[in-house]
Structures are given as C-alpha cells and as structure tokens.
Design a protein around this motif. Sequence first.
Motif, PDB file in Angstrom:
ATOM      1  N   GLN A  39       0.837  -1.204   0.000  1.00 33.80           N
ATOM      2  CA  GLN A  39       0.000   0.000   0.000  1.00 33.80           C
ATOM      3  C   GLN A  39       0.870   1.251   0.000  1.00 33.80           C
ATOM      4  OE1 GLN A  39      -2.565  -0.382   3.392  1.00 33.80           O
ATOM      5  NE2 GLN A  39      -3.273  -2.397   2.779  1.00 33.80           N
ATOM      6  N   LEU A  40       0.273   2.358  -0.471  1.00 37.36           N
ATOM      7  CA  LEU A  40       0.970   3.640  -0.423  1.00 37.36           C
ATOM      8  C   LEU A  40       1.396   3.930   1.010  1.00 37.36           C
ATOM      9  CD1 LEU A  40      -1.173   5.869  -2.796  1.00 37.36           C
ATOM     10  CD2 LEU A  40       1.081   4.921  -3.226  1.00 37.36           C
ATOM     11  N   GLY A  41       2.610   4.391   1.187  1.00 36.26           N
ATOM     12  CA  GLY A  41       3.122   4.710   2.513  1.00 36.26           C
ATOM     13  C   GLY A  41       3.867   3.570   3.183  1.00 36.26           C
TER      14      GLY A  41
ATOM     15  N   ASP B 101       8.453  -9.910 -25.539  1.00 31.80           N
ATOM     16  CA  ASP B 101       9.201  -9.484 -26.718  1.00 31.80           C
ATOM     17  C   ASP B 101       9.070  -7.980 -26.967  1.00 31.80           C
ATOM     18  OD1 ASP B 101      10.000 -12.137 -27.217  1.00 31.80           O
ATOM     19  OD2 ASP B 101       8.086 -12.526 -28.200  1.00 31.80           O
ATOM     20  N   SER B 102       8.396  -7.273 -26.061  1.00 36.67           N
ATOM     21  CA  SER B 102       8.207  -5.835 -26.253  1.00 36.67           C
ATOM     22  C   SER B 102       9.523  -5.093 -26.059  1.00 36.67           C
ATOM     23  CB  SER B 102       7.161  -5.281 -25.282  1.00 36.67           C
ATOM     24  OG  SER B 102       7.703  -5.187 -23.981  1.00 36.67           O
ATOM     25  N   SER B 103       9.523  -3.849 -26.457  1.00 39.25           N
ATOM     26  CA  SER B 103      10.738  -3.042 -26.331  1.00 39.25           C
ATOM     27  C   SER B 103      10.935  -2.542 -24.902  1.00 39.25           C
ATOM     28  CB  SER B 103      10.683  -1.858 -27.297  1.00 39.25           C
ATOM     29  OG  SER B 103       9.577  -1.042 -26.971  1.00 39.25           O
ATOM     30  N   ILE B 104       9.912  -2.671 -24.060  1.00 37.34           N
ATOM     31  CA  ILE B 104      10.031  -2.259 -22.655  1.00 37.34           C
ATOM     32  C   ILE B 104      10.692  -3.391 -21.880  1.00 37.34           C
ATOM     33  CG2 ILE B 104       8.793  -1.614 -20.560  1.00 37.34           C
ATOM     34  CD1 ILE B 104       6.590  -0.496 -22.335  1.00 37.34           C
ATOM     35  N   SER B 105      11.800  -3.077 -21.248  1.00 38.62           N
ATOM     36  CA  SER B 105      12.501  -4.108 -20.484  1.00 38.62           C
ATOM     37  C   SER B 105      12.122  -4.030 -19.011  1.00 38.62           C
ATOM     38  CB  SER B 105      14.015  -3.958 -20.651  1.00 38.62           C
ATOM     39  OG  SER B 105      14.442  -2.764 -20.051  1.00 38.62           O
ATOM     40  N   LEU B 106      12.206  -5.154 -18.361  1.00 36.28           N
ATOM     41  CA  LEU B 106      11.969  -5.255 -16.922  1.00 36.28           C
ATOM     42  C   LEU B 106      13.316  -5.557 -16.288  1.00 36.28           C
ATOM     43  CD1 LEU B 106       9.732  -5.796 -14.575  1.00 36.28           C
ATOM     44  CD2 LEU B 106      10.424  -8.143 -14.950  1.00 36.28           C
ATOM     45  N   GLN B 107      13.787  -4.632 -15.461  1.00 38.47           N
ATOM     46  CA  GLN B 107      15.070  -4.824 -14.780  1.00 38.47           C
ATOM     47  C   GLN B 107      14.793  -4.901 -13.288  1.00 38.47           C
ATOM     48  OE1 GLN B 107      17.790  -1.555 -15.127  1.00 38.47           O
ATOM     49  NE2 GLN B 107      19.526  -2.788 -14.463  1.00 38.47           N
ATOM     50  N   ILE B 108      15.082  -6.038 -12.692  1.00 40.41           N
ATOM     51  CA  ILE B 108      14.849  -6.218 -11.259  1.00 40.41           C
ATOM     52  C   ILE B 108      15.929  -5.467 -10.497  1.00 40.41           C
ATOM     53  CG2 ILE B 108      14.727  -7.869  -9.370  1.00 40.41           C
ATOM     54  CD1 ILE B 108      13.592  -9.851 -11.479  1.00 40.41           C
ATOM     55  N   TRP B 109      15.486  -4.530  -9.657  1.00 42.99           N
ATOM     56  CA  TRP B 109      16.401  -3.691  -8.883  1.00 42.99           C
ATOM     57  C   TRP B 109      16.744  -4.351  -7.560  1.00 42.99           C
ATOM     58  CZ3 TRP B 109      16.625  -0.740  -4.393  1.00 42.99           C
ATOM     59  CH2 TRP B 109      17.627   0.242  -4.373  1.00 42.99           C
ATOM     60  N   GLY B 110      15.762  -5.038  -6.959  1.00 41.21           N
ATOM     61  CA  GLY B 110      15.987  -5.715  -5.685  1.00 41.21           C
ATOM     62  C   GLY B 110      14.769  -6.507  -5.267  1.00 41.21           C
ATOM     63  N   VAL B 111      14.958  -7.421  -4.338  1.00 38.87           N
ATOM     64  CA  VAL B 111      13.880  -8.279  -3.837  1.00 38.87           C
ATOM     65  C   VAL B 111      13.385  -7.725  -2.507  1.00 38.87           C
ATOM     66  CG1 VAL B 111      13.278 -10.604  -3.054  1.00 38.87           C
ATOM     67  CG2 VAL B 111      14.819 -10.302  -5.008  1.00 38.87           C
ATOM     68  N   VAL B 112      12.066  -7.596  -2.373  1.00 38.65           N
ATOM     69  CA  VAL B 112      11.462  -7.123  -1.123  1.00 38.65           C
ATOM     70  C   VAL B 112      11.510  -8.270  -0.120  1.00 38.65           C
ATOM     71  CG1 VAL B 112       9.370  -6.248  -0.020  1.00 38.65           C
ATOM     72  CG2 VAL B 112       9.967  -5.507  -2.344  1.00 38.65           C
ATOM     73  N   THR B 113      12.133  -8.024   1.031  1.00 38.15           N
ATOM     74  CA  THR B 113      12.255  -9.057   2.059  1.00 38.15           C
ATOM     75  C   THR B 113      11.354  -8.786   3.265  1.00 38.15           C
ATOM     76  OG1 THR B 113      14.171  -7.928   3.023  1.00 38.15           O
ATOM     77  CG2 THR B 113      14.610  -9.646   1.372  1.00 38.15           C
ATOM     78  N   ALA B 114      10.827  -7.556   3.370  1.00 35.97           N
ATOM     79  CA  ALA B 114       9.915  -7.224   4.473  1.00 35.97           C
ATOM     80  C   ALA B 114       9.122  -5.982   4.102  1.00 35.97           C
ATOM     81  CB  ALA B 114      10.673  -6.993   5.775  1.00 35.97           C
ATOM     82  N   ILE B 115       7.946  -5.866   4.695  1.00 34.86           N
ATOM     83  CA  ILE B 115       7.098  -4.680   4.518  1.00 34.86           C
ATOM     84  C   ILE B 115       6.801  -4.126   5.908  1.00 34.86           C
ATOM     85  CG2 ILE B 115       4.866  -3.802   3.725  1.00 34.86           C
ATOM     86  CD1 ILE B 115       4.801  -6.195   1.763  1.00 34.86           C
ATOM     87  N   ILE B 116       7.034  -2.832   6.072  1.00 35.10           N
ATOM     88  CA  ILE B 116       6.741  -2.159   7.338  1.00 35.10           C
ATOM     89  C   ILE B 116       5.552  -1.243   7.073  1.00 35.10           C
ATOM     90  CG2 ILE B 116       7.615  -0.616   9.126  1.00 35.10           C
ATOM     91  CD1 ILE B 116      10.465  -1.500   8.180  1.00 35.10           C
ATOM     92  N   ARG B 117       4.491  -1.386   7.895  1.00 32.58           N
ATOM     93  CA  ARG B 117       3.273  -0.622   7.669  1.00 32.58           C
ATOM     94  C   ARG B 117       2.764  -0.043   8.980  1.00 32.58           C
ATOM     95  NH1 ARG B 117      -0.502  -4.231   4.855  1.00 32.58           N
ATOM     96  NH2 ARG B 117       0.705  -3.520   3.080  1.00 32.58           N
ATOM     97  N   ARG B 118       2.382   1.222   8.937  1.00 32.88           N
ATOM     98  CA  ARG B 118       1.736   1.834  10.107  1.00 32.88           C
ATOM     99  C   ARG B 118       0.306   1.299  10.212  1.00 32.88           C
ATOM    100  NH1 ARG B 118       4.018   6.508  12.399  1.00 32.88           N
ATOM    101  NH2 ARG B 118       5.836   7.206  11.258  1.00 32.88           N
ATOM    102  N   VAL B 119      -0.149   1.114  11.442  1.00 33.32           N
ATOM    103  CA  VAL B 119      -1.527   0.655  11.647  1.00 33.32           C
ATOM    104  C   VAL B 119      -2.329   1.711  12.342  1.00 33.32           C
ATOM    105  CG1 VAL B 119      -0.961  -1.776  11.637  1.00 33.32           C
ATOM    106  CG2 VAL B 119      -0.867  -0.542  13.783  1.00 33.32           C
TER     107      VAL B 119
END
Length: 110
Positions: free
Chosen positions: A43-45, A92-110
Amino acid sequence: MGFPVPGDAVEQTLDLNRHLARNPAATFFMTVDGKIQTDGEVQLGDVLVVDRSHHPKDGSLVVAVMAGEFHVLRIQHHRDTFIPAQMTWDPDSSISLQIWGVVTAIIRRV
C-alpha cells in the motif's frame, strides 16, 4: 487489556538493520509512493525492505525498473527471464523489466 511484559524483554532501541537486513550493505528502505501492481498486498506509505543481493525466484515481490520508473510487483518465471505476474506483458516488447531488488519485508503503520 494486555499482558505483563518483563522489564528486561523491552528493547531500549530497535535496530532495523539487525532485525530485517541479511546483508546491510545491499539493503535499502524505500517508501512506496507510486507504481504498485500487487493487488493490495503493498500500500501507499508502506516502507519496503529491499535486498539487492537477494536472488529473485518465481513469485518474488520485487522493486523493478520499467520504462525508467520504479515499480513494485510480483514476478513470475517465463522462458529464461522474469515477467510481471499481475499484468499483461509481452516479453518481446521493447520495454525491459530490470529487477532492482527483492522485497524481504514490509513495514506498515496501523
């Protein structure tokens, strides 16, 4: 209502690197403020813990660069590469997907 907590069980400071980063030199904390394609999982934030040294697998949640912009998305293995799992994608599109990093945890305010 609650439960008693022994005084020595409460940490005075919380070092998120110690708790959430397997490889602190390659780990970044990123706040989500834009392109999310995870069906509400992120989620946003939210603050994402992203490890650039972690190797993605089929189903990994990643931060990727597409068309020069960061995106948060799940990936799936397709042929010899990864593609976004939640969206129609022409590998096969001209738009490439480059993985920048893997998400290992999500921190969320409640």
